[in-house]
Design a protein around this motif. Structure first.
Motif, PDB file in Angstrom:
ATOM      1  N   ALA A   1      -9.397  -1.950  -2.596  1.00 57.74           N
ATOM      2  CA  ALA A   1      -8.648  -1.318  -3.680  1.00 57.74           C
ATOM      3  C   ALA A   1      -7.310  -0.808  -3.178  1.00 57.74           C
ATOM      4  CB  ALA A   1      -9.462  -0.171  -4.279  1.00 57.74           C
ATOM      5  N   ARG A   2      -7.344  -0.256  -1.962  1.00 60.69           N
ATOM      6  CA  ARG A   2      -6.105   0.280  -1.410  1.00 60.69           C
ATOM      7  C   ARG A   2      -5.079  -0.825  -1.182  1.00 60.69           C
ATOM      8  NH1 ARG A   2      -3.923   5.056  -0.010  1.00 60.69           N
ATOM      9  NH2 ARG A   2      -3.546   4.179   2.041  1.00 60.69           N
ATOM     10  N   ALA A   3      -5.527  -2.065  -1.180  1.00 62.27           N
ATOM     11  CA  ALA A   3      -4.588  -3.165  -0.984  1.00 62.27           C
ATOM     12  C   ALA A   3      -4.394  -3.967  -2.269  1.00 62.27           C
ATOM     13  CB  ALA A   3      -5.075  -4.074   0.141  1.00 62.27           C
ATOM     14  N   THR A   4      -4.896  -3.456  -3.369  1.00 66.23           N
ATOM     15  CA  THR A   4      -4.779  -4.188  -4.636  1.00 66.23           C
ATOM     16  C   THR A   4      -3.843  -3.453  -5.583  1.00 66.23           C
ATOM     17  OG1 THR A   4      -7.066  -4.862  -4.365  1.00 66.23           O
ATOM     18  CG2 THR A   4      -6.090  -5.192  -6.526  1.00 66.23           C
ATOM     19  N   ARG A   5      -2.946  -4.192  -6.139  1.00 72.83           N
ATOM     20  CA  ARG A   5      -2.000  -3.576  -7.052  1.00 72.83           C
ATOM     21  C   ARG A   5      -2.744  -2.944  -8.228  1.00 72.83           C
ATOM     22  NH1 ARG A   5       1.553  -7.839  -8.863  1.00 72.83           N
ATOM     23  NH2 ARG A   5       1.937  -8.252  -6.665  1.00 72.83           N
ATOM     24  N   GLY A   6      -2.385  -1.747  -8.567  1.00 76.84           N
ATOM     25  CA  GLY A   6      -2.998  -1.087  -9.709  1.00 76.84           C
ATOM     26  C   GLY A   6      -4.298  -0.384  -9.365  1.00 76.84           C
ATOM     27  N   TRP A   7      -4.732  -0.492  -8.128  1.00 82.95           N
ATOM     28  CA  TRP A   7      -6.009   0.119  -7.759  1.00 82.95           C
ATOM     29  C   TRP A   7      -5.867   1.200  -6.702  1.00 82.95           C
ATOM     30  CZ3 TRP A   7     -11.160  -0.044  -9.117  1.00 82.95           C
ATOM     31  CH2 TRP A   7     -11.438  -0.849 -10.225  1.00 82.95           C
ATOM     32  N   THR A   8      -4.665   1.438  -6.237  1.00 82.50           N
ATOM     33  CA  THR A   8      -4.495   2.519  -5.271  1.00 82.50           C
ATOM     34  C   THR A   8      -4.535   3.830  -6.041  1.00 82.50           C
ATOM     35  OG1 THR A   8      -2.128   2.329  -5.544  1.00 82.50           O
ATOM     36  CG2 THR A   8      -3.100   1.099  -3.753  1.00 82.50           C
ATOM     37  N   GLY A   9      -4.420   4.911  -5.338  1.00 82.44           N
ATOM     38  CA  GLY A   9      -4.356   6.199  -6.003  1.00 82.44           C
ATOM     39  C   GLY A   9      -5.666   6.596  -6.642  1.00 82.44           C
ATOM     40  N   THR A  10      -5.597   6.912  -7.926  1.00 89.26           N
ATOM     41  CA  THR A  10      -6.748   7.496  -8.611  1.00 89.26           C
ATOM     42  C   THR A  10      -7.977   6.605  -8.557  1.00 89.26           C
ATOM     43  OG1 THR A  10      -5.171   8.534 -10.075  1.00 89.26           O
ATOM     44  CG2 THR A  10      -7.458   8.533 -10.760  1.00 89.26           C
TER      45      THR A  10
ATOM     46  N   ARG B   1       0.816  -1.210   0.000  1.00 91.25           N
ATOM     47  CA  ARG B   1       0.000   0.000   0.000  1.00 91.25           C
ATOM     48  C   ARG B   1       0.842   1.249   0.000  1.00 91.25           C
ATOM     49  NH1 ARG B   1      -4.922  -1.078   3.855  1.00 91.25           N
ATOM     50  NH2 ARG B   1      -3.740  -2.829   4.507  1.00 91.25           N
ATOM     51  N   PRO B   2       0.268   2.309  -0.508  1.00 91.16           N
ATOM     52  CA  PRO B   2       1.022   3.567  -0.496  1.00 91.16           C
ATOM     53  C   PRO B   2       1.123   4.042   0.940  1.00 91.16           C
ATOM     54  CG  PRO B   2      -1.219   3.957  -1.215  1.00 91.16           C
ATOM     55  CD  PRO B   2      -1.075   2.479  -1.032  1.00 91.16           C
TER      56      PRO B   2
ATOM     57  N   GLU C   1      -4.552  11.111  -0.167  1.00 84.94           N
ATOM     58  CA  GLU C   1      -5.028   9.735  -0.217  1.00 84.94           C
ATOM     59  C   GLU C   1      -4.836   9.057   1.131  1.00 84.94           C
ATOM     60  OE1 GLU C   1      -3.157   7.334  -3.199  1.00 84.94           O
ATOM     61  OE2 GLU C   1      -4.059   5.508  -2.390  1.00 84.94           O
TER      62      GLU C   1
END
Ligand code: HEM
Lengths: 591, 372
Positions: B330-339, B93-94, B275
């Motif tokens: 989503a926050r823990a899924t690759r490619g789904w954090t951020g936007t 996660r970020p 975020e």
């Protein structure tokens, strides 16, 4: 489980995404990996949210089948198509079920391997000490003066003790070597919480399903004075669960003694709106049990014999006496009037199959406070019995009840009946006030309006899954909170003795997952260590400062200041001690 | 058990609500002024800094990367060991622990990522906050007199949901302000409160009255208050997620060498900081929403005899819950954090608004207590 994990286990460098040459088993495994991936879980979750929406847009059969039938009639163009798509039974539809079943399969496929992995992690030692602690998000060094007499091995033991007291599991490596180090870890509950949360969701689902299998529900209308006995014949309407057995019914009884309503007489906007319903009842757990006085209210159900009894409706029941052509009493008692409009404007249907020589029927309205407009339209001006009135048409003929086919008691099919009294006939309609009576034309009999009682509608429910659903839901919340607010952290400490006799201590922290208080933890550990070794302010300023000093990690400036020239960096020849200048700039993400 | 109604109190309450709305309007103007003024001031600071930077040493410049994508964190830290990496596709996660970035002045600078109060004084912002506090005090008086007038908790119909909800949103905002400098959200939160108050007074006005029997339960107090508080938190994260999208677009533009057209966004922290904070607030709100859902089910069991019946209101509460669960995933899924996560947070909030407005008014269900 995880691609990464599998890769590691098999020590294969071949990426799993290469599809061909997998074979049937490989395909299956590939499908399973896909299904239990985080991306699929996310996709299914969002799909579930979308799939739930139509259930709020279209009428639903379980809630009200009559409205659905009407809706299909009203929309001949697409009503039937929607039906074939199960849009009136969204929550039991094939597609909705498919989504949540897939989601839960994915969930199980996710939880089990994770639980196993976590169990192993909890029993294994914290991971090896990284070569460069300075690369960790939180890093700092402390220098113990030579005259303190704390060698590297003692320092590492002290650090280990302190961390143990702070709840870490500590593993000391190479204690008597030149560069002793320790790895420490805490916060295993985070993952446990996550697993409990997800497992409990399965528990909730299973409990709900079990409730549907073994539960039952039913309705009954009780006029003041009536008694309900919990047997199949006692119900007006009964909906058993799939696995229901009539032996499940415990024969308790509920008698309605009195029903009171308070109407709002204060606020202008809601004048006449009911603000309190109170039913006084006498209950018996079983036929031989002592009678008990209880109060039944909205939001306050009775608990009896494993069921709950809810107050869900009410109205007026005019009491009538009907004599047939032969002068005998063919019917006597309260007739439940069905609510139709404002202020308890209600419809009344009376069927008198026992009347002789001809069966009689009445249909019309009951108004607690009757008013008639200039146009001759009658309405009820108040919910209370201020001017009660019964207006009826009468019929005679064959009611069709003897054939044995069930009829709705609230509806009268007048097609095969001959009207006796009606507004458009010379005989006109029957208008009765309490205490008055009316003699039917042609010697067919008479009707008298004796008084008015109140009735209540009760729903009776038995749902054995309910308690379990609640327990699992509470477990889920506990797991959720634990998983969100326990932080999983690792700490490594390494010590070494400098040529001039000083003991140098470096430490680094790493969080697993979201942890905005990692810097705070670093600062706390730093303080503990300096206090232990009596380093005081002096030592703190004299050595490598922690990358960030506030209690929070959302700092924008934490990267830059680590690069400054400090004791440790200048004087430590060992490469592990060289401060990395890579910093920790914002990691590149797919934004 | 039933308290009597006091119409005079009700009238006082309405007066307070209007006064509060007026005060908020002035606060709104002050917040907007702050945005405009600060963006001008920051631009001037930037110009100066740019001059200085021209003379600065190269090491200085190298040490202070600007904007996004300046580098990735630690190389050999084993971030993906098996026991915690979870299911496939799960992202690192970020996490805020790696949120550090250059503090350099220069093109595209934004506010401090910590969202703590900085050194400089922003007079208009201070005035705006003071006015908001005043407005909230008057608003509180309005809510309390409404409660006294009706002799019960003031959340039994749409008018009361809106007036009390607006108060809670402002109060939560002010509470967060104690610890974090979120004044850049002021225009949004206060603007929303004004809209809610105006809508309540014009479209949903209802005199003080008793509750229908179905609402007479302590569960009303528990269930609705938690729902309103969670919604207030979701309001904050909605605003932050929207700003996050704008900011991340701006950061990208600037990183690609484009012009900075959105000067006022300098007052707003970096997309990643937004975020991270909105994730933390959303996590709290999600727990709150979970309770809302559960307590709602318990109440439904008490009132109607079944804890879940897919009533329209229940459906939408469920949808909101699932969308935010999706957000956490989503926050823990690759490619789904951020936007993408930000979009989910926005969609979740739109569902909250929909549930509150359209569903309350136009959908018939057991929950039709909107008092219309
Ligand atoms: C019934 C559907 C599901 C719901 C409602 C749900 C809900 C949630 C929620 C609210 C969280 C965040 C709280 C926490 O960290 O414990 C979470 C985290 C997580 N979920 Fe799920 N989940 C579901 C299904 C799944 C499935 C099918 C998977 C596996 C593919 C999964 C894997 C995870 C993981 C790995 C996390 C932890 C992320 C992290 O914090 O690092 N979940 N879930």
């Amino acid at each position: 489980m995880s691609e990464r994990v599998n890769e590691k286990k098999k020590k294969s460098s071949k990426p799993e995404a290469v599809l061909p040459s997998l074979g049937a088993l490989g395909m299956l495994r590939w499908a399973w990996t896909q299904l239990t991936s985080m991306r699929t879980a996310l996709f299914l979750l969002l799909l579930l949210a979308v799939a739930a929406v139509p259930g709020s847009l279209f009428p639903q059969r379980p809630a009200n089948p009559a409205i659905v039938t009407q809706y299909i009639k009203d929309h001949p163009d697409y009503g039937a198509i929607l039906d074939s798509l199960q849009l009136y039974d969204v929550y039991s539809s094939a597609w909705f079920s498919a989504i949540y079943i897939l989601l839960f399969v994915s969930l199980i496929g996710c939880v089990i391997p994770r639980a196993i992995a976590h169990y192993k992690a909890m029993r294994s030692q914290p991971p090896r000490t990284p070569a460069r602690l300075s690369r960790l998000p939180e890093y700092g060094t402390l220098v113990i003066p030579a005259d303190a007499g704390i060698p590297a091995s003692a320092a590492i033991s002290d650090a280990g003790e302190l961390l143990k007291k702070r709840g870490y599991r500590v593993d000391v490596r190479d204690r008597d070597g030149a560069r002793p180090s320790l790895g420490a870890e805490r916060g295993f509950l985070k993952e446990v919480g996550n697993l409990v949360f997800h497992t409990s969701l399965i528990g909730v689902l299973v409990s709900v399903a079990a409730g549907g299998l073994f539960g039952y529900s039913g309705q009954r209308i009780l006029v003041e004075g009536d008694t309900f006995v919990n047997t199949l014949v006692g119900y007006d309407q009964f909906t058993p669960g799939t696995n229901f057995q009539s032996s499940q019914l415990q024969p308790y009884s509920v008698q309605l003694d009195k029903f009171d309503i308070t109407f709002d007489r204060e606020s202008q906007g809601k004048f006449g709106q009911p603000i309190d319903f109170t039913a006084a009842v006498t209950t018996k757990e079983n036929p031989d049990a002592p009678a008990k006085q209880e109060v039944l209210k909205v939001n306050d159900p009775l608990s009896l014999g494993g069921t709950s009894v809810y107050l869900t409706g009410n109205g007026y029941a005019p009491v009538v006496t009907i004599r047939d052509g032969a002068g005998n009493i063919a019917m006597q008692g309260p007739v439940v009037a069905k609510l139709q409009g404002e202020n308890y404007y209600s419809s009344v249907v009376i069927k008198v199959p026992d009347a002789k020589p001809e069966q009689l029927a009445f249909a019309g309205f009951f108004l607690p406070t009757a008013f008639v407009t200039d146009q001759g339209v009658s309405f009820s001006g108040d919910p209370e019995l201020i001017n009660p009135q019964l207006t009826l048409n009468s019929y005679f003929g064959d009611l069709g009840l003897d054939a044995g086919s069930p009829q709705n008691v609230f509806e009268l099919d007048v097609k095969k009946l001959t009207p006796l009294n009606a507004r458009n006939l010379d005989t006109k309609g029957i208008v009765l006030a309490p205490g008055s009576s009316y003699t039917l034309p042609n010697g067919k009999g008479s009707i008298s309006f004796d008084g008015v009682k109140r009735y209540i509608g009760v729903d009776i429910h038995h749902n054995p899954g309910q308690l379990y659903a609640l327990i699992f839901a509470l477990l889920a919340v506990a797991g959720l909170v634990t998983s969100l607010y326990v932080n999983r952290r690792r700490v490594w400490v390494r010590t070494g003795t400098h040529e001039d006799g000083r003991t140098v201590v470096e430490y680094g922290l790493l969080a697993r997952g979201e942890d905005h208080r990692l810097a705070g933890e670093a600062a706390a550990i730093r303080k503990l260590l300096s206090d232990e070794w009596l380093l005081g302010e002096d030592a703190t300023t004299g050595s490598q400062p922690a990358p960030s000093t506030t209690a929070d990690n959302d700092r924008a400036d934490s990267a830059a200041n680590g690069a400054g020239s400090t004791h440790a960096t200048e004087e430590q020849p060992a490469e592990d001690f060289i401060q990395s200048t890579a910093g920790s700039s914002e990691s590149k993400k797919d934004q | 058990m039933l308290f009597s109604i006091n119409e005079t109190m009700g009238q006082y309450s309405e007066l307070f609500m209007l006064l509060a709305a007026g005060t908020y309007t002035v606060a709104f103007i002050a917040f907007a002024w702050d945005l405009a003024k600060s963006s001008k001031m920051l631009r001037a600071v930037d110009l100066k800094a740019a001059e200085l930077a021209a003379q600065a040493t190269t090491t200085e410049a190298a040490r202070m990367p600007v904007g996004v994508g300046a580098g990735t964190a630690g190389g050999d830290v084993d971030r993906s060991d098996a026991d915690v990496s979870g299911p496939a596709g799960r992202a690192e996660r970020p996490t805020s622990a790696v949120s550090g970035r250059g503090t350099a002045a220069g093109a595209g600078q934004t506010a401090d990522g910590s969202m703590r109060y900085g050194g400089e004084r922003r007079a208009p912002a201070r005035v705006a906050v003071a006015l908001t506090v005043l407005g909230a005090a008057i608003h509180a008086a309005g809510v309390i007199t409404r409660a006294l007038g009706a002799g019960r908790v003031p959340w039994g119909n749409m008018y009361e949901f809106l007036t009390t909800g607006a108060f809670v949103a402002v109060a939560v905002f002010l509470l967060v302000l104690i610890r974090r400098d979120l004044r850049f959200l002021g225009t949004f939160v206060i603007g929303l409160a004004i809209i809610m108050l105006v809508a309540a007074s014009i479209a949903f006005w209802t005199p003080v009255g008793h509750l229908v029997p179905a609402l007479q339960s302590y569960w009303l107090i528990i269930h609705v208050s938690i729902a309103v508080m969670s919604s207030a938190l979701f309001t904050l994260t909605f605003a932050m997620s929207a700003l996050q999208l704008v900011q991340s677009h701006r950061q990208k533009t600037i990183a690609a060498g484009g012009a900075d057209k959105l000067g006022f966004m300098r007052l707003v922290p970096y997309a990643l900081s937004l975020e991270n904070l909105s994730y933390r607030i959303n996590a709290i709100a999600f727990v709150g929403w979970t309770f809302t859902l559960m307590f709602g089910a318990i109440w439904a069991e008490k009132a109607w005899g079944r804890f879940w019946g897919w009533d329209t209101k229940e459906v939408w509460t469920f949808v909101i819950w699932v969308v935010y669960a999706g957000y956490l995933h989503a926050r823990a899924t690759r490619g789904w954090t951020g936007t993408r996560a930000a979009w989910l947070s926005i969609v979740g909030y739109l569902c909250v608004v929909f549930n509150f407005t359209i569903v309350n008014q136009f959908f018939n269900g057991l929950h039709s207590y909107s008092g219309l």
